[in-house]
Design a protein around this motif. Structure first.
Motif, PDB file in Angstrom:
ATOM      1  N   MET A 216     -46.041 -16.711 -24.627  1.00 20.77           N
ATOM      2  CA  MET A 216     -46.694 -17.148 -25.854  1.00 20.77           C
ATOM      3  C   MET A 216     -45.844 -16.739 -27.056  1.00 20.77           C
ATOM      4  SD  MET A 216     -49.269 -18.767 -24.771  1.00 20.77           S
ATOM      5  CE  MET A 216     -50.203 -19.052 -26.290  1.00 20.77           C
ATOM      6  N   VAL A 217     -45.607 -17.694 -27.948  1.00 22.50           N
ATOM      7  CA  VAL A 217     -44.796 -17.471 -29.143  1.00 22.50           C
ATOM      8  C   VAL A 217     -45.476 -18.148 -30.333  1.00 22.50           C
ATOM      9  CG1 VAL A 217     -42.636 -17.332 -27.832  1.00 22.50           C
ATOM     10  CG2 VAL A 217     -43.412 -19.543 -28.714  1.00 22.50           C
ATOM     11  N   PRO A 218     -45.132 -17.771 -31.565  1.00 26.36           N
ATOM     12  CA  PRO A 218     -45.712 -18.446 -32.726  1.00 26.36           C
ATOM     13  C   PRO A 218     -45.369 -19.936 -32.736  1.00 26.36           C
ATOM     14  CG  PRO A 218     -44.693 -16.384 -33.392  1.00 26.36           C
ATOM     15  CD  PRO A 218     -44.273 -16.625 -31.970  1.00 26.36           C
ATOM     16  N   VAL A 219     -46.306 -20.758 -33.191  1.00 27.57           N
ATOM     17  CA  VAL A 219     -46.051 -22.191 -33.321  1.00 27.57           C
ATOM     18  C   VAL A 219     -44.889 -22.413 -34.283  1.00 27.57           C
ATOM     19  CG1 VAL A 219     -46.999 -24.405 -34.068  1.00 27.57           C
ATOM     20  CG2 VAL A 219     -48.438 -22.808 -32.790  1.00 27.57           C
ATOM     21  N   ILE A 220     -44.921 -21.729 -35.420  1.00 26.78           N
ATOM     22  CA  ILE A 220     -43.831 -21.795 -36.392  1.00 26.78           C
ATOM     23  C   ILE A 220     -43.323 -20.377 -36.617  1.00 26.78           C
ATOM     24  CG2 ILE A 220     -43.133 -22.437 -38.726  1.00 26.78           C
ATOM     25  CD1 ILE A 220     -45.265 -24.545 -38.753  1.00 26.78           C
ATOM     26  N   HIS A 221     -42.116 -20.110 -36.153  1.00 29.47           N
ATOM     27  CA  HIS A 221     -41.551 -18.765 -36.287  1.00 29.47           C
ATOM     28  C   HIS A 221     -41.341 -18.412 -37.759  1.00 29.47           C
ATOM     29  CE1 HIS A 221     -40.804 -18.085 -32.020  1.00 29.47           C
ATOM     30  NE2 HIS A 221     -40.388 -19.338 -31.929  1.00 29.47           N
TER      31      HIS A 221
ATOM     32  N   THR B  55     -56.855 -24.552 -33.671  1.00 25.87           N
ATOM     33  CA  THR B  55     -57.520 -25.195 -32.529  1.00 25.87           C
ATOM     34  C   THR B  55     -56.548 -26.051 -31.734  1.00 25.87           C
ATOM     35  OG1 THR B  55     -59.670 -25.210 -33.646  1.00 25.87           O
ATOM     36  CG2 THR B  55     -59.364 -26.787 -31.850  1.00 25.87           C
ATOM     37  N   LEU B  56     -55.704 -26.818 -32.427  1.00 26.45           N
ATOM     38  CA  LEU B  56     -54.704 -27.638 -31.743  1.00 26.45           C
ATOM     39  C   LEU B  56     -53.706 -26.760 -30.992  1.00 26.45           C
ATOM     40  CD1 LEU B  56     -54.034 -30.341 -34.502  1.00 26.45           C
ATOM     41  CD2 LEU B  56     -55.191 -30.687 -32.303  1.00 26.45           C
ATOM     42  N   ALA B  57     -53.306 -25.649 -31.616  1.00 22.21           N
ATOM     43  CA  ALA B  57     -52.361 -24.738 -30.955  1.00 22.21           C
ATOM     44  C   ALA B  57     -52.974 -24.151 -29.691  1.00 22.21           C
ATOM     45  CB  ALA B  57     -51.951 -23.629 -31.929  1.00 22.21           C
ATOM     46  N   ARG B  58     -54.204 -23.696 -29.786  1.00 18.17           N
ATOM     47  CA  ARG B  58     -54.877 -23.094 -28.630  1.00 18.17           C
ATOM     48  C   ARG B  58     -55.122 -24.123 -27.535  1.00 18.17           C
ATOM     49  NH1 ARG B  58     -59.822 -19.451 -30.658  1.00 18.17           N
ATOM     50  NH2 ARG B  58     -59.880 -19.049 -28.409  1.00 18.17           N
ATOM     51  N   GLY B  59     -55.240 -25.381 -27.912  1.00 18.76           N
ATOM     52  CA  GLY B  59     -55.448 -26.446 -26.942  1.00 18.76           C
ATOM     53  C   GLY B  59     -54.169 -26.930 -26.274  1.00 18.76           C
ATOM     54  N   GLY B  60     -53.025 -26.345 -26.649  1.00 20.63           N
ATOM     55  CA  GLY B  60     -51.768 -26.697 -26.008  1.00 20.63           C
ATOM     56  C   GLY B  60     -51.026 -27.861 -26.631  1.00 20.63           C
ATOM     57  N   GLU B  61     -51.489 -28.340 -27.788  1.00 23.10           N
ATOM     58  CA  GLU B  61     -50.868 -29.515 -28.410  1.00 23.10           C
ATOM     59  C   GLU B  61     -49.420 -29.255 -28.816  1.00 23.10           C
ATOM     60  OE1 GLU B  61     -52.036 -32.653 -28.883  1.00 23.10           O
ATOM     61  OE2 GLU B  61     -53.760 -32.073 -27.674  1.00 23.10           O
ATOM     62  N   TYR B  62     -49.062 -28.009 -29.101  1.00 26.00           N
ATOM     63  CA  TYR B  62     -47.718 -27.698 -29.575  1.00 26.00           C
ATOM     64  C   TYR B  62     -46.879 -26.937 -28.548  1.00 26.00           C
ATOM     65  CZ  TYR B  62     -50.205 -28.805 -33.880  1.00 26.00           C
ATOM     66  OH  TYR B  62     -50.981 -29.415 -34.828  1.00 26.00           O
ATOM     67  N   ASP B  63     -47.368 -26.842 -27.312  1.00 29.07           N
ATOM     68  CA  ASP B  63     -46.595 -26.158 -26.272  1.00 29.07           C
ATOM     69  C   ASP B  63     -45.217 -26.790 -26.134  1.00 29.07           C
ATOM     70  OD1 ASP B  63     -48.764 -24.553 -25.865  1.00 29.07           O
ATOM     71  OD2 ASP B  63     -49.271 -25.340 -23.882  1.00 29.07           O
TER      72      ASP B  63
ATOM     73  N   VAL C  18     -36.847 -25.080 -41.581  1.00 26.81           N
ATOM     74  CA  VAL C  18     -37.894 -24.524 -40.721  1.00 26.81           C
ATOM     75  C   VAL C  18     -37.824 -25.192 -39.360  1.00 26.81           C
ATOM     76  CG1 VAL C  18     -39.600 -26.166 -41.626  1.00 26.81           C
ATOM     77  CG2 VAL C  18     -40.372 -24.080 -40.514  1.00 26.81           C
ATOM     78  N   THR C  19     -38.060 -24.412 -38.316  1.00 26.29           N
ATOM     79  CA  THR C  19     -38.086 -24.936 -36.953  1.00 26.29           C
ATOM     80  C   THR C  19     -39.535 -25.189 -36.564  1.00 26.29           C
ATOM     81  OG1 THR C  19     -36.105 -23.686 -36.365  1.00 26.29           O
ATOM     82  CG2 THR C  19     -37.452 -24.496 -34.547  1.00 26.29           C
ATOM     83  N   VAL C  20     -39.833 -26.421 -36.185  1.00 26.93           N
ATOM     84  CA  VAL C  20     -41.207 -26.808 -35.834  1.00 26.93           C
ATOM     85  C   VAL C  20     -41.222 -27.545 -34.495  1.00 26.93           C
ATOM     86  CG1 VAL C  20     -41.884 -26.976 -38.258  1.00 26.93           C
ATOM     87  CG2 VAL C  20     -41.048 -28.998 -37.070  1.00 26.93           C
ATOM     88  N   PRO C  21     -42.362 -27.550 -33.815  1.00 25.79           N
ATOM     89  CA  PRO C  21     -42.481 -28.355 -32.602  1.00 25.79           C
ATOM     90  C   PRO C  21     -42.342 -29.845 -32.925  1.00 25.79           C
ATOM     91  CG  PRO C  21     -44.265 -26.749 -32.760  1.00 25.79           C
ATOM     92  CD  PRO C  21     -43.577 -26.767 -34.081  1.00 25.79           C
ATOM     93  N   LEU C  22     -41.697 -30.583 -32.036  1.00 27.54           N
ATOM     94  CA  LEU C  22     -41.570 -32.024 -32.228  1.00 27.54           C
ATOM     95  C   LEU C  22     -42.952 -32.670 -32.344  1.00 27.54           C
ATOM     96  CD1 LEU C  22     -39.454 -34.308 -32.350  1.00 27.54           C
ATOM     97  CD2 LEU C  22     -39.666 -34.517 -29.855  1.00 27.54           C
ATOM     98  N   ALA C  23     -43.916 -32.106 -31.629  1.00 27.40           N
ATOM     99  CA  ALA C  23     -45.279 -32.648 -31.646  1.00 27.40           C
ATOM    100  C   ALA C  23     -45.958 -32.498 -32.993  1.00 27.40           C
ATOM    101  CB  ALA C  23     -46.125 -31.966 -30.564  1.00 27.40           C
TER     102      ALA C  23
END
Length: 219
Positions: A97-102, A148-156, A209-214
């Motif tokens: 587990m890591v931050p969605v946005i570091h 909520t989206l992060a916890r739901g795996g949307e940004y994995d 900033v580094t962000v998930p593609l999602a």
């Protein structure tokens, strides 16, 4: 746990004394944050909705800053996601587990410049996104949706995304501290998963900033 407000000593911080400049600044910072935490707590209890802000911190120290603020009675949050899987000797090691946005911690505090300036005195903190005078705000609803989206795996990291991006593409950031801002892609991503580096224009400057593609939509 609610902390008691510490009284501040009124002598000039540059004067000689038993403690040094760093210790005096730490006490001032703590005093401001204690006051801000109590006022923000009262605001929530009385039905008010204090806004959220993004505090930029050293990468890798997000959870440490979150804990420091929570110990001071200041509500803070680091939305988390599952990081990349690793393959070693034919085995797949699941990502941690890591931050969605570091490099960012979300903080709920009343928008007074002195309170926000106090955040910058927290160990491993750098500055408030947008500055202390005109900080970028997020509502409770926006923060709850992002978490909520992060916890739901949307940004994995391994979750397939719908877009492919090339360097120079213009994109929209959909959620999080940079929600609804447009950005320019710096590093291409043709894998339909993982992260991408973008450059966001804010306060007259460019913020990489580094962000998930999602987290992106094509424009």
């Amino acid at each position: 746990m609610m902390m008691q407000h510490r009284e501040l000593v009124g002598s000039p911080i540059a004067n000689d004394g038993k403690d040094g400049f760093r210790e005096r600044m730490r006490r001032i910072t703590d005093g401001m944050l204690d006051e801000g935490a109590l006022v923000t707590l009262n605001c929530r209890i009385n039905g008010g909705k204090a806004p959220w802000f993004a505090l930029r911190v050293w990468t890798g120290r997000e959870k440490a800053v979150e804990k420091t603020l929570e110990d001071m009675g200041i509500r803070s949050l680091v939305p988390m996601r599952k990081g990349p899987d690793y393959r070693r000797r034919g085995r797949i090691i699941k990502g941690q587990m890591v931050p969605v946005i570091h490099g960012y911690v979300l903080v709920q505090l009343l928008p007074r410049p002195e309170y926000l300036a106090g955040l910058q005195g927290v160990e491993h903190a750098i500055d408030v996104l947008g500055g202390c005078e005109q900080p970028r705000r997020l509502s409770d609803a926006e923060v709850n949706r992002f978490n909520t989206l992060a916890r739901g795996g949307e940004y994995d990291f391994e979750r397939p995304a719908e877009i492919v991006v090339e360097a120079g593409n213009r994109v929209l950031i959909t959620d999080g501290p940079f929600a609804k801002l447009t950005a320019q892609v710096v590093t291409p991503n043709r894998n339909r998963r993982g992260d991408v580096v973008v450059s966001v224009s804010i306060m007259g400057g460019e913020v990489p900033v580094t962000v998930p593609l999602a987290l992106l939509q094509m424009l």
